[in-house]
Design a protein around this motif. Sequence first.
Motif, PDB file in Angstrom:
ATOM      1  N   CYS B  45       0.775  -1.243   0.000  1.00 38.51           N
ATOM      2  CA  CYS B  45       0.000   0.000   0.000  1.00 38.51           C
ATOM      3  C   CYS B  45       0.809   1.297   0.000  1.00 38.51           C
ATOM      4  O   CYS B  45       0.212   2.375   0.129  1.00 38.51           O
ATOM      5  CB  CYS B  45      -0.948   0.023   1.202  1.00 38.51           C
ATOM      6  N   LEU B  46       2.124   1.228  -0.121  1.00 39.90           N
ATOM      7  CA  LEU B  46       2.898   2.489  -0.099  1.00 39.90           C
ATOM      8  C   LEU B  46       2.453   3.375  -1.262  1.00 39.90           C
ATOM      9  O   LEU B  46       2.275   2.902  -2.392  1.00 39.90           O
ATOM     10  CB  LEU B  46       4.397   2.212  -0.186  1.00 39.90           C
ATOM     11  N   GLY B  47       2.238   4.652  -0.979  1.00 36.50           N
ATOM     12  CA  GLY B  47       1.827   5.590  -2.025  1.00 36.50           C
ATOM     13  C   GLY B  47       0.345   5.512  -2.359  1.00 36.50           C
ATOM     14  O   GLY B  47      -0.128   6.175  -3.282  1.00 36.50           O
ATOM     15  N   GLN B  48      -0.382   4.668  -1.634  1.00 35.41           N
ATOM     16  CA  GLN B  48      -1.826   4.549  -1.907  1.00 35.41           C
ATOM     17  C   GLN B  48      -2.632   5.010  -0.694  1.00 35.41           C
ATOM     18  O   GLN B  48      -2.084   5.297   0.352  1.00 35.41           O
ATOM     19  CB  GLN B  48      -2.154   3.088  -2.225  1.00 35.41           C
ATOM     20  N   ARG B  49      -3.944   5.033  -0.877  1.00 37.92           N
ATOM     21  CA  ARG B  49      -4.814   5.392   0.246  1.00 37.92           C
ATOM     22  C   ARG B  49      -5.465   4.130   0.808  1.00 37.92           C
ATOM     23  O   ARG B  49      -5.869   3.251   0.044  1.00 37.92           O
ATOM     24  CB  ARG B  49      -5.897   6.374  -0.204  1.00 37.92           C
ATOM     25  N   VAL B  50      -5.584   4.098   2.133  1.00 44.47           N
ATOM     26  CA  VAL B  50      -6.127   2.920   2.812  1.00 44.47           C
ATOM     27  C   VAL B  50      -7.279   3.353   3.714  1.00 44.47           C
ATOM     28  O   VAL B  50      -7.157   4.341   4.442  1.00 44.47           O
ATOM     29  CB  VAL B  50      -5.010   2.257   3.671  1.00 44.47           C
ATOM     30  N   ALA B  51      -8.399   2.623   3.642  1.00 38.44           N
ATOM     31  CA  ALA B  51      -9.526   2.927   4.535  1.00 38.44           C
ATOM     32  C   ALA B  51      -9.520   1.940   5.695  1.00 38.44           C
ATOM     33  O   ALA B  51      -9.163   0.770   5.516  1.00 38.44           O
ATOM     34  CB  ALA B  51     -10.832   2.843   3.768  1.00 38.44           C
ATOM     35  N   ILE B  52      -9.899   2.428   6.875  1.00 37.38           N
ATOM     36  CA  ILE B  52      -9.950   1.558   8.064  1.00 37.38           C
ATOM     37  C   ILE B  52     -11.368   1.584   8.622  1.00 37.38           C
ATOM     38  O   ILE B  52     -11.896   2.651   8.928  1.00 37.38           O
ATOM     39  CB  ILE B  52      -8.958   2.026   9.156  1.00 37.38           C
ATOM     40  N   CYS B  73      -1.557   7.338   3.536  1.00 40.34           N
ATOM     41  CA  CYS B  73      -2.750   8.153   3.823  1.00 40.34           C
ATOM     42  C   CYS B  73      -3.898   7.223   4.194  1.00 40.34           C
ATOM     43  O   CYS B  73      -4.242   6.313   3.440  1.00 40.34           O
ATOM     44  CB  CYS B  73      -3.101   8.969   2.582  1.00 40.34           C
ATOM     45  N   TYR B  74      -4.492   7.438   5.368  1.00 42.33           N
ATOM     46  CA  TYR B  74      -5.589   6.564   5.803  1.00 42.33           C
ATOM     47  C   TYR B  74      -6.890   7.348   5.924  1.00 42.33           C
ATOM     48  O   TYR B  74      -6.896   8.570   6.108  1.00 42.33           O
ATOM     49  CB  TYR B  74      -5.234   5.866   7.130  1.00 42.33           C
ATOM     50  N   LEU B  97      -7.296  -0.268  -0.339  1.00 44.42           N
ATOM     51  CA  LEU B  97      -7.489  -1.353   0.633  1.00 44.42           C
ATOM     52  C   LEU B  97      -8.474  -0.899   1.696  1.00 44.42           C
ATOM     53  O   LEU B  97      -8.406   0.238   2.168  1.00 44.42           O
ATOM     54  CB  LEU B  97      -6.134  -1.697   1.298  1.00 44.42           C
ATOM     55  N   LEU B  98      -9.389  -1.795   2.059  1.00 44.54           N
ATOM     56  CA  LEU B  98     -10.286  -1.527   3.177  1.00 44.54           C
ATOM     57  C   LEU B  98      -9.922  -2.512   4.285  1.00 44.54           C
ATOM     58  O   LEU B  98     -10.119  -3.721   4.143  1.00 44.54           O
ATOM     59  CB  LEU B  98     -11.754  -1.711   2.744  1.00 44.54           C
TER      60      LEU B  98
END
Lengths: 77, 473
Positions: B45-52, B73-74, B97-98
């Motif tokens: 996920c480096l350089g991407q956005r991740v949802a939690i 970035c989350y 990614l979630l």
Amino acid sequence: MDILNTLTTIAREAFENDDIEFSLETTADDVDEWNSMTHLQLISMIEKHYKVRFALGELQELKNVGEMVELIKKKTS
Amino acid sequence: MLISNAINKRLSGPFKLHDRNGNLLSQAQVASQYQSLKTYLSKNCLGQRVAIKLDRDYQYVLSILTCQELGICYIPMMANYPESRIEQIREDSGFSLLIDEKKLPEILATAPGVVLTPTVNLEDEAYILFTSGSTGRPKGVIIQRKALTNFYAWIESCFSEINSNHKLLEITEFTFDISLVELGLFVFKNIEMYISHWEANTFRLAKEIEDYQITTINTVPNNINMLFSDLVADKANLKSLKHLILAGSRFTQGLYDKCLKHMPKDSTVINGYGPTESTVFSHFKKLSFNPSEDIRESNVSIGKPLPNTSCKIVETELLLSGIQLMKGYINNPEQTAKAMIKADGEVHYKTGDIAFCDEKGDYYIVGRLDDTIKVRGFRVDLLDIDSYITRNPFVKDSVTIAVERAEADLFMVGFIILEKEISVKELKAELLKTLLDYQIPEKIVFIDAFPTNNSGKVCKKTLKSWYLEKKKA
């Protein structure tokens, strides 16, 4: 009047909603007006009505109206 | 690298972290999950956005901190977000990614391995928080790494009295940016952290404070207002409390008096202020409990701006500037341009809050310029709520107003003209498909037509009077 009916009457006043109908299974999720603020109001009114004082531990794990009825029975017996 | 190094140091131990049942987690248990998260996220996920989107427990804390350490970035979400909102956020942010309860076991099963060292830039995005918009679509506030770094540096310097002997009860949703105060105290002050499962039951909150001997709480003023009500305070022993950090809605004079009564003389009570767009707090005041220093015209001071943050008042509105300002609203240049203006060579965020400043340079908030209110600390734009409600096929038109229940505690009343027959209960269930629970008007009143004023606009004052009279009757 049994405890469940009395609680329904108290809840209608606390939550300002005359349509509320409590059953033993009713939880806070079932009543839109039942939130952290109105919950305090409800407990305060129940304590005044039954002239009882609940302990913190007794109030922290109440899961539904049925458990409240049981608690009132225990405190008033 | 302030953030990355500090998080790595903290999670490498020693620390004290408890789960939501109060159990102290072993360092080895946390270290293993942290290493798995780090390995998985750095690889994928480096350089991407991740949802939690997890239940509020220590694994949410670990997921956020790992993202912060790696510079990913989350986007935090509440576990009960409806599918439609998740999709809206996915469309707007394109997260890759979630992390939810389904995905987490797979991530935690990752064998700890090589962690790719990320290149973290201060201009990078740190997190995106979605707040209430005014058009029926949440606005994604992009906060950069430099803003979060500045905020954490303030946490590190401001709370010199807090250390590893203190105990924090984490009670804030991670979708609410004041939770970063709690995370900051854990990372930078090594405070012992307990995750609360109070679930809006103030008696349970009081019991947790009593049982765990909590010293530090960070929350919205109304929660402390309830905690210090006679009904709760008379049943509880709250003497362990030493630090209150309050923000997110108005700190009333009534609460000020309660703090005077219930907090020890050597305690710290902070009134923080700041919109999400300026990274948690732009202002703070350590209250002295000398009313002449803290209060003007019944308003409790929000104090002065944080380091590297400044402000000015233009035609009564408070404008903010400095390093903590958001980058903008995601995919929304129009709203960004409306909220952020350039003047005197500097970018300013228009808060919509009416403020004044005293002779010592302390600021005070006295009201709002628009239809935004705070419900349980969450910002709610009444026009936004109406635009959601009117999109429902059962609804022809909707006007939502705010009514005060008690001091500084507002609730919404929705006046609705129906298109098709439906009960209040059924309509609320319908609205839950697109709105969060705190966004749904607590009271719904069906009406045939809205009262209007001379200019033809809906008269909200009349609606409020109607509601209050009906309530009295």
